[in-house]
Design a protein around this motif. Structure first.
Motif, PDB file in Angstrom:
ATOM      1  N   MET A 100      45.940  19.967   4.131  1.00  0.00           N
ATOM      2  CA  MET A 100      46.583  19.237   3.029  1.00  0.00           C
ATOM      3  C   MET A 100      45.582  18.681   2.009  1.00  0.00           C
ATOM      4  SD  MET A 100      49.863  17.427   4.747  1.00  0.00           S
ATOM      5  CE  MET A 100      50.346  16.587   3.237  1.00  0.00           C
ATOM      6  N   PRO A 101      44.447  18.095   2.457  1.00  0.00           N
ATOM      7  CA  PRO A 101      43.507  17.565   1.454  1.00  0.00           C
ATOM      8  C   PRO A 101      42.985  18.620   0.465  1.00  0.00           C
ATOM      9  CG  PRO A 101      43.108  16.541   3.563  1.00  0.00           C
ATOM     10  CD  PRO A 101      44.076  17.659   3.817  1.00  0.00           C
ATOM     11  N   PRO A 102      42.458  19.793   0.940  1.00  0.00           N
ATOM     12  CA  PRO A 102      42.019  20.769  -0.071  1.00  0.00           C
ATOM     13  C   PRO A 102      43.157  21.261  -0.965  1.00  0.00           C
ATOM     14  CG  PRO A 102      41.690  21.622   2.164  1.00  0.00           C
ATOM     15  CD  PRO A 102      42.071  20.205   2.302  1.00  0.00           C
ATOM     16  N   LEU A 103      44.373  21.376  -0.401  1.00  0.00           N
ATOM     17  CA  LEU A 103      45.493  21.831  -1.236  1.00  0.00           C
ATOM     18  C   LEU A 103      45.834  20.786  -2.306  1.00  0.00           C
ATOM     19  CD1 LEU A 103      47.849  23.411   1.468  1.00  0.00           C
ATOM     20  CD2 LEU A 103      46.644  24.617  -0.354  1.00  0.00           C
ATOM     21  N   ILE A 108      45.582  19.140  -8.136  1.00  0.00           N
ATOM     22  CA  ILE A 108      45.107  18.257  -9.218  1.00  0.00           C
ATOM     23  C   ILE A 108      44.241  19.048 -10.196  1.00  0.00           C
ATOM     24  CG2 ILE A 108      43.586  16.291  -9.719  1.00  0.00           C
ATOM     25  CD1 ILE A 108      44.502  15.036  -7.099  1.00  0.00           C
ATOM     26  N   PHE A 109      43.311  19.819  -9.636  1.00  0.00           N
ATOM     27  CA  PHE A 109      42.370  20.590 -10.460  1.00  0.00           C
ATOM     28  C   PHE A 109      43.125  21.654 -11.267  1.00  0.00           C
ATOM     29  CE2 PHE A 109      38.855  23.697 -11.047  1.00  0.00           C
ATOM     30  CZ  PHE A 109      37.945  22.847 -11.663  1.00  0.00           C
ATOM     31  N   GLY A 110      44.083  22.335 -10.592  1.00  0.00           N
ATOM     32  CA  GLY A 110      44.879  23.363 -11.266  1.00  0.00           C
ATOM     33  C   GLY A 110      45.680  22.799 -12.423  1.00  0.00           C
ATOM     34  N   MET A 133      46.378  28.062  -8.887  1.00  0.00           N
ATOM     35  CA  MET A 133      45.965  26.844  -8.160  1.00  0.00           C
ATOM     36  C   MET A 133      47.155  25.896  -7.999  1.00  0.00           C
ATOM     37  SD  MET A 133      42.250  25.825  -9.577  1.00  0.00           S
ATOM     38  CE  MET A 133      40.893  26.945  -9.537  1.00  0.00           C
ATOM     39  N   ILE A 134      47.943  25.808  -9.070  1.00  0.00           N
ATOM     40  CA  ILE A 134      49.125  24.935  -9.003  1.00  0.00           C
ATOM     41  C   ILE A 134      50.092  25.473  -7.951  1.00  0.00           C
ATOM     42  CG2 ILE A 134      51.095  24.003 -10.292  1.00  0.00           C
ATOM     43  CD1 ILE A 134      49.398  24.252 -12.835  1.00  0.00           C
ATOM     44  N   GLU A 138      50.974  23.538  -4.507  1.00  0.00           N
ATOM     45  CA  GLU A 138      52.319  23.001  -4.239  1.00  0.00           C
ATOM     46  C   GLU A 138      52.662  23.028  -2.750  1.00  0.00           C
ATOM     47  OE1 GLU A 138      54.799  25.040  -7.026  1.00  0.00           O
ATOM     48  OE2 GLU A 138      54.497  23.465  -8.551  1.00  0.00           O
ATOM     49  N   LEU A 139      51.915  23.837  -1.980  1.00  0.00           N
ATOM     50  CA  LEU A 139      52.088  23.829  -0.513  1.00  0.00           C
ATOM     51  C   LEU A 139      51.810  22.435   0.062  1.00  0.00           C
ATOM     52  CD1 LEU A 139      50.433  27.072   0.918  1.00  0.00           C
ATOM     53  CD2 LEU A 139      52.774  26.293   1.263  1.00  0.00           C
ATOM     54  N   HIS A 140      51.007  21.654  -0.666  1.00  0.00           N
ATOM     55  CA  HIS A 140      50.685  20.291  -0.214  1.00  0.00           C
ATOM     56  C   HIS A 140      51.970  19.488   0.000  1.00  0.00           C
ATOM     57  CE1 HIS A 140      48.082  16.689   0.022  1.00  0.00           C
ATOM     58  NE2 HIS A 140      49.092  16.067  -0.564  1.00  0.00           N
ATOM     59  N   GLY A 141      52.865  19.567  -0.994  1.00  0.00           N
ATOM     60  CA  GLY A 141      54.125  18.814  -0.922  1.00  0.00           C
ATOM     61  C   GLY A 141      55.026  19.349   0.191  1.00  0.00           C
TER      62      GLY A 141
END
Ligand code: HEM
Ligand code: HEM
Length: 174
Positions: A100-103, A108-110, A133-134, A138-141
């Motif tokens: 989750m952290p790298p995603l 943010i970067f994307g 990247m976005i 989005e897998l983070h969410g």
């Protein structure tokens, strides 16, 4: 005392478990951004620490897994189907805490923002948004929802062991 035994998790395992649990639960306050167009005191209070605390969780998880690899043989084992389900869900929780952290950073970067951790700039503001990247970020969410469901099930499992099966599963972790 420091090492785990069949009867009880040792101090270091318990420190990792409860410290990371508190950090993860406060990361969930990010869901408060869905309330009132993002104007909620929970999101406003904890939101600014989200990226740094997330990075800290990832580092602690790497250290915790190294520690776990040395302790696994001494740990209590819950037999049967419930034990298998518990072990699989622990593994999925670990995967979430690592990826989750790298995603989140990728998202943010994307989106075209710099990535800052502990007040330091890890990645400078990019020139433009990057669609892949976005999309990947989005897998983070999505994983946030998976993790919240697993933590809820995990919490209910601990209460089930303690109050219904009346065994020492919860006691050996506190
Ligand atoms: C294991 C550590 C982490 C956990 C448990 C976590 C958890 C969460 C949760 C529960 C949400 C709300 C989900 C949603 O908006 O649908 C969220 C959103 C977000 N997180 Fe994290 N997070 C972690 C680490 C990070 C890190 C290290 C970063 C950045 C470097 C980050 C960046 C973000 C961003 C940008 C959002 C908003 C995404 C959006 O608006 O869709 N997170 N996180
Ligand atoms: C909400 C309160 C929580 C309670 C009451 C709780 C309770 C427990 C208990 C009793 C165990 C031992 C299970 C066994 O021996 O089979 C355990 C293990 C574990 N818990 Fe939790 N837990 C909580 C939160 C969390 C959170 C937030 C996470 C991470 C997202 C987590 C991740 C783990 C993992 C990975 C293990 C396996 C042992 C280890 O690798 O340290 N727990 N938990």
């Amino acid at each position: 005392m420091l090492n785990d035994s069949q009867q009880r998790y040792g101090l270091i395992t318990r420190f990792f478990h409860w410290f990371v649990a508190v950090l993860v639960i406060q990361q969930f306050f990010k869901f408060a951004d869905y309330i009132n167009d993002g104007e909620h005191w929970l999101g406003d209070t904890f939101g600014p620490y989200h990226t740094s605390v997330g990075a800290l969780i990832m580092l602690l998880t790497v250290a915790r897994l190294l520690w776990t690899s040395k302790q696994q043989a001494h740990r209590p084992v819950t037999q049967g189907l419930l034990g298998k389900i518990a072990r699989s869900s622990h593994r999925i929780m670990y995967v979430c805490l690592l990826v989750m952290p790298p995603l989140g950073a990728l998202y943010i970067f994307g989106k075209g923002y710099p990535v800052k951790l502990f007040g330091m700039t890890l990645l400078e503001k990019p020139a433009a948004e990057t669609a892949w990247m976005i999309n990947l970020g989005e897998l983070h969410g999505i994983l946030a929802f998976v993790l919240v469901a697993l933590v809820l099930a995990h919490f209910c499992g601990a209460l089930y062991h303690h109050f219904i099966r009346r065994d020492d599963t919860l006691r050996r972790m506190v």
